[in-house]
Scaffold this motif. Structure first.
Motif, PDB file in Angstrom:
ATOM      1  N   MET A   1      43.263  69.070  55.061  1.00  0.00           N
ATOM      2  CA  MET A   1      41.979  68.726  54.435  1.00  0.00           C
ATOM      3  C   MET A   1      41.531  69.856  53.512  1.00  0.00           C
ATOM      4  O   MET A   1      41.881  71.014  53.718  1.00  0.00           O
ATOM      5  N   GLU A   2      40.784  69.452  52.468  1.00  0.00           N
ATOM      6  CA  GLU A   2      40.294  70.465  51.528  1.00  0.00           C
ATOM      7  C   GLU A   2      38.891  70.915  51.949  1.00  0.00           C
ATOM      8  O   GLU A   2      38.035  70.096  52.256  1.00  0.00           O
ATOM      9  N   THR A   3      38.677  72.226  51.997  1.00  0.00           N
ATOM     10  CA  THR A   3      37.363  72.749  52.382  1.00  0.00           C
ATOM     11  C   THR A   3      36.567  73.071  51.127  1.00  0.00           C
ATOM     12  O   THR A   3      37.021  73.847  50.283  1.00  0.00           O
ATOM     13  N   LYS A   4      35.378  72.437  51.004  1.00  0.00           N
ATOM     14  CA  LYS A   4      34.573  72.657  49.788  1.00  0.00           C
ATOM     15  C   LYS A   4      33.328  73.459  50.089  1.00  0.00           C
ATOM     16  O   LYS A   4      32.661  73.226  51.102  1.00  0.00           O
ATOM     17  N   ILE A   5      33.007  74.415  49.210  1.00  0.00           N
ATOM     18  CA  ILE A   5      31.704  75.091  49.276  1.00  0.00           C
ATOM     19  C   ILE A   5      30.737  74.254  48.445  1.00  0.00           C
ATOM     20  O   ILE A   5      30.964  74.019  47.261  1.00  0.00           O
ATOM     21  N   LEU A   6      29.682  73.752  49.088  1.00  0.00           N
ATOM     22  CA  LEU A   6      28.750  72.834  48.417  1.00  0.00           C
ATOM     23  C   LEU A   6      27.391  73.493  48.194  1.00  0.00           C
ATOM     24  O   LEU A   6      26.866  74.165  49.090  1.00  0.00           O
ATOM     25  N   GLN A   7      26.831  73.300  47.011  1.00  0.00           N
ATOM     26  CA  GLN A   7      25.492  73.823  46.737  1.00  0.00           C
ATOM     27  C   GLN A   7      24.447  72.901  47.377  1.00  0.00           C
ATOM     28  O   GLN A   7      24.649  71.694  47.471  1.00  0.00           O
ATOM     29  N   PRO A   8      23.335  73.455  47.833  1.00  0.00           N
ATOM     30  CA  PRO A   8      22.327  72.609  48.487  1.00  0.00           C
ATOM     31  C   PRO A   8      21.527  71.782  47.474  1.00  0.00           C
ATOM     32  O   PRO A   8      20.521  72.233  46.961  1.00  0.00           O
ATOM     33  N   ASN A   9      22.022  70.581  47.156  1.00  0.00           N
ATOM     34  CA  ASN A   9      21.258  69.640  46.325  1.00  0.00           C
ATOM     35  C   ASN A   9      21.175  68.316  47.089  1.00  0.00           C
ATOM     36  O   ASN A   9      21.810  68.166  48.139  1.00  0.00           O
ATOM     37  N   ASN A  10      20.383  67.382  46.560  1.00  0.00           N
ATOM     38  CA  ASN A  10      20.127  66.138  47.295  1.00  0.00           C
ATOM     39  C   ASN A  10      21.403  65.451  47.759  1.00  0.00           C
ATOM     40  O   ASN A  10      21.523  65.032  48.912  1.00  0.00           O
ATOM     41  N   GLU A  11      22.350  65.377  46.840  1.00  0.00           N
ATOM     42  CA  GLU A  11      23.593  64.661  47.138  1.00  0.00           C
ATOM     43  C   GLU A  11      24.354  65.351  48.290  1.00  0.00           C
ATOM     44  O   GLU A  11      24.843  64.693  49.215  1.00  0.00           O
ATOM     45  N   ASN A  12      24.410  66.689  48.239  1.00  0.00           N
ATOM     46  CA  ASN A  12      25.173  67.419  49.257  1.00  0.00           C
ATOM     47  C   ASN A  12      24.472  67.456  50.620  1.00  0.00           C
ATOM     48  O   ASN A  12      25.130  67.440  51.657  1.00  0.00           O
ATOM     49  N   TYR A  13      23.132  67.487  50.608  1.00  0.00           N
ATOM     50  CA  TYR A  13      22.423  67.369  51.894  1.00  0.00           C
ATOM     51  C   TYR A  13      22.770  66.033  52.545  1.00  0.00           C
ATOM     52  O   TYR A  13      23.057  65.960  53.741  1.00  0.00           O
ATOM     53  N   ALA A  14      22.739  64.980  51.724  1.00  0.00           N
ATOM     54  CA  ALA A  14      23.012  63.641  52.266  1.00  0.00           C
ATOM     55  C   ALA A  14      24.443  63.574  52.803  1.00  0.00           C
ATOM     56  O   ALA A  14      24.690  63.040  53.893  1.00  0.00           O
ATOM     57  N   TYR A  15      25.388  64.139  52.043  1.00  0.00           N
ATOM     58  CA  TYR A  15      26.799  64.119  52.447  1.00  0.00           C
ATOM     59  C   TYR A  15      26.994  64.873  53.767  1.00  0.00           C
ATOM     60  O   TYR A  15      27.641  64.387  54.696  1.00  0.00           O
ATOM     61  N   CYS A  16      26.392  66.089  53.871  1.00  0.00           N
ATOM     62  CA  CYS A  16      26.580  66.907  55.079  1.00  0.00           C
ATOM     63  C   CYS A  16      25.864  66.274  56.279  1.00  0.00           C
ATOM     64  O   CYS A  16      26.379  66.323  57.406  1.00  0.00           O
ATOM     65  N   ALA A  17      24.712  65.679  56.034  1.00  0.00           N
ATOM     66  CA  ALA A  17      23.989  65.009  57.125  1.00  0.00           C
ATOM     67  C   ALA A  17      24.844  63.867  57.672  1.00  0.00           C
ATOM     68  O   ALA A  17      24.951  63.658  58.884  1.00  0.00           O
ATOM     69  N   LYS A  18      25.506  63.151  56.767  1.00  0.00           N
ATOM     70  CA  LYS A  18      26.378  62.039  57.174  1.00  0.00           C
ATOM     71  C   LYS A  18      27.579  62.567  57.976  1.00  0.00           C
ATOM     72  O   LYS A  18      27.958  61.981  58.999  1.00  0.00           O
ATOM     73  N   LEU A  19      28.163  63.669  57.522  1.00  0.00           N
ATOM     74  CA  LEU A  19      29.286  64.261  58.272  1.00  0.00           C
ATOM     75  C   LEU A  19      28.846  64.556  59.713  1.00  0.00           C
ATOM     76  O   LEU A  19      29.545  64.230  60.671  1.00  0.00           O
ATOM     77  N   LEU A  20      27.671  65.173  59.868  1.00  0.00           N
ATOM     78  CA  LEU A  20      27.179  65.510  61.212  1.00  0.00           C
ATOM     79  C   LEU A  20      26.982  64.250  62.044  1.00  0.00           C
ATOM     80  O   LEU A  20      27.411  64.178  63.199  1.00  0.00           O
ATOM     81  N   GLN A  21      26.342  63.242  61.426  1.00  0.00           N
ATOM     82  CA  GLN A  21      26.093  61.991  62.160  1.00  0.00           C
ATOM     83  C   GLN A  21      27.404  61.333  62.584  1.00  0.00           C
ATOM     84  O   GLN A  21      27.488  60.719  63.641  1.00  0.00           O
ATOM     85  N   ASP A  22      28.437  61.502  61.764  1.00  0.00           N
ATOM     86  CA  ASP A  22      29.740  60.889  62.065  1.00  0.00           C
ATOM     87  C   ASP A  22      30.595  61.727  63.017  1.00  0.00           C
ATOM     88  O   ASP A  22      31.783  61.438  63.201  1.00  0.00           O
ATOM     89  N   GLY A  23      30.035  62.811  63.551  1.00  0.00           N
ATOM     90  CA  GLY A  23      30.800  63.603  64.517  1.00  0.00           C
ATOM     91  C   GLY A  23      31.763  64.584  63.868  1.00  0.00           C
ATOM     92  O   GLY A  23      32.747  65.008  64.483  1.00  0.00           O
ATOM     93  N   GLU A  24      31.492  64.981  62.610  1.00  0.00           N
ATOM     94  CA  GLU A  24      32.308  66.005  61.953  1.00  0.00           C
ATOM     95  C   GLU A  24      31.574  67.337  62.014  1.00  0.00           C
ATOM     96  O   GLU A  24      30.386  67.384  62.327  1.00  0.00           O
ATOM     97  N   VAL A  25      32.295  68.413  61.691  1.00  0.00           N
ATOM     98  CA  VAL A  25      31.651  69.726  61.664  1.00  0.00           C
ATOM     99  C   VAL A  25      31.356  70.147  60.221  1.00  0.00           C
ATOM    100  O   VAL A  25      32.074  69.773  59.301  1.00  0.00           O
TER     101      VAL A  25
END
Ligand code: TXA
Ligand code: MG
Length: 330
Positions: A1-25
């Motif tokens: 898997m590719e590890t991305k450094i993401l800047q805190p913007n609306n899109e990335n908050y939503a993406y990371c929140a979804k990862l957490l909800q889906d049981g990802e780290v």
């Protein structure tokens, strides 16, 4: 898997929140160090933390929350906990409380208590709120390595093992939270850290502190910790500390670097020095990133000035003692 450094913007908050909800780290910034977060209520997510870090699973995790309501759901909140919440949250302090059944035992390493903290970091708080779940997170380093205080440190340790690192810039405090046990009759310090004990005591009364480095008070403290590749020597405060450092530096067969307080830098002449700042608070902020930098610059040995173990100094000395694996010169 590719590890991305993401800047805190609306899109990335939503993406990371979804990862957490889906049981990802997801690696998240906090004011102390970066954490490797997962939904604390999802066992499969929590297990991925232990896998990514190479961490023993009897070592419990701290649960990060964004509001007091979440704390009430997770633990039995007593009077002292309310004092901590009112005076020190958000902030670099973790309270250990009796856990409620909702907290899975894989989070607490089988204990009936849980460590809880509210990070003083806008990016972390917003992500936790947006995900709607409590987020358990150990420091986002490979086990035994110095804790990460920048997104690039996390990438260095965990590249290819996680999907995302949410970039919150450099951590303000630089060492982990102070952990106190509020389940015992007397409040006990379990780990010194970014919040000085003396400041907590102003509101909480006396806190029991065991200063010996040989006793593991919380399960995590018994493991090897904060190890750069080069050996570390710790010089305890004394009148001739600088002389002893210089002697070691000049007789060492290899490339050495000295970690020195600003006031002492000149004493070392043209020897290689990292200036750790003017006091223990600044030392705390710089310590982990300098341990990592010393590795990158391929020093063979790191010679660290010790500081007085009061205030911010207690957390710094605890990290230095561990990093030095008891190579201590007094
Ligand atoms: O600042 C911090 O605390 C960072 C950031 C990411 O929040 N987190 C952190 O986590 O330092 P970690 O896993 O590296 O260290 C947590 C420590 C471990 O030594 C663990 O044993 C202890 O907290 N701990 C957690 N829950 C505990 C509990 N219920 N009782 C006693 N110790 C506990
Ligand atoms: Mg850690």
């Amino acid at each position: 898997m590719e590890t991305k450094i993401l800047q805190p913007n609306n899109e990335n908050y939503a993406y990371c929140a979804k990862l957490l909800q889906d049981g990802e780290v997801v690696a998240i910034p906090t004011e102390t160090v970066y954490g490797l977060g997962a939904n604390a209520l999802c066992e499969s997510g929590v297990k991925k933390i232990y896998e990514a870090k190479g961490r023993p699973s009897d070592n419990p995790l701290i649960v990060h929350v964004a509001d007091f309501e979440m704390i009430e759901k997770l633990a039995y909140v007593n009077d002292r906990a309310r004092i901590v919440m009112q005076n020190f949250m958000p902030g670099p302090v973790t309270m250990v409380l009796k856990k409620k059944d909702i907290v899975p035992s894989c989070v607490t390493g089988g204990l009936d208590t849980v460590g809880i903290r509210m990070p003083e970091n806008e990016v972390a708080l917003r992500l936790i709120k947006e995900s709607g779940v409590p987020v358990c997170a150990p420091s986002a380093n490979t086990s035994t390595r110095p804790s990460p205080t920048k997104a690039t440190h996390v990438l260095y340790d965990l590249d290819g093992k996680i999907y995302a690192i949410l970039d919150g810039g450099e951590c303000k405090v630089g060492v982990e939270s102070t952990i106190i046990d509020l389940t015992t009759e007397k409040t006990r310090l379990l780990r010194a850290g970014g919040m000085p004990v003396e400041i907590l005591e102003e509101k909480l009364g006396k806190i029991e502190v065991v200063k010996s480095s040989t006793v593991a008070l919380c399960p995590g403290m018994k493991y090897k910790h904060y190890s750069p590749k080069a050996p570390v020597f710790l010089f305890l405060p004394s009148e001739d500390l600088q002389t002893k450092v210089i002697e070691k530096y000049d007789t060492y067969n290899g490339k050495a670097v000295i970690f020195a307080l600003s006031d002492n830098v000149n004493a070392y002449g043209d020897r290689t020095v990292y200036n750790v700042g003017k006091n223990a608070e600044e030392y705390a902020h710089n310590l982990f990133r300098f341990l990592r930098r010393a590795d990158r610059e391929e020093f063979d040995v790191i010679l660290c000035e010790g500081v007085d173990d009061s205030g911010y100094g207690l957390g710094v000395m605890n990290r230095l003692i561990k990093a030095s694996a008891n190579n201590i010169i007094s």
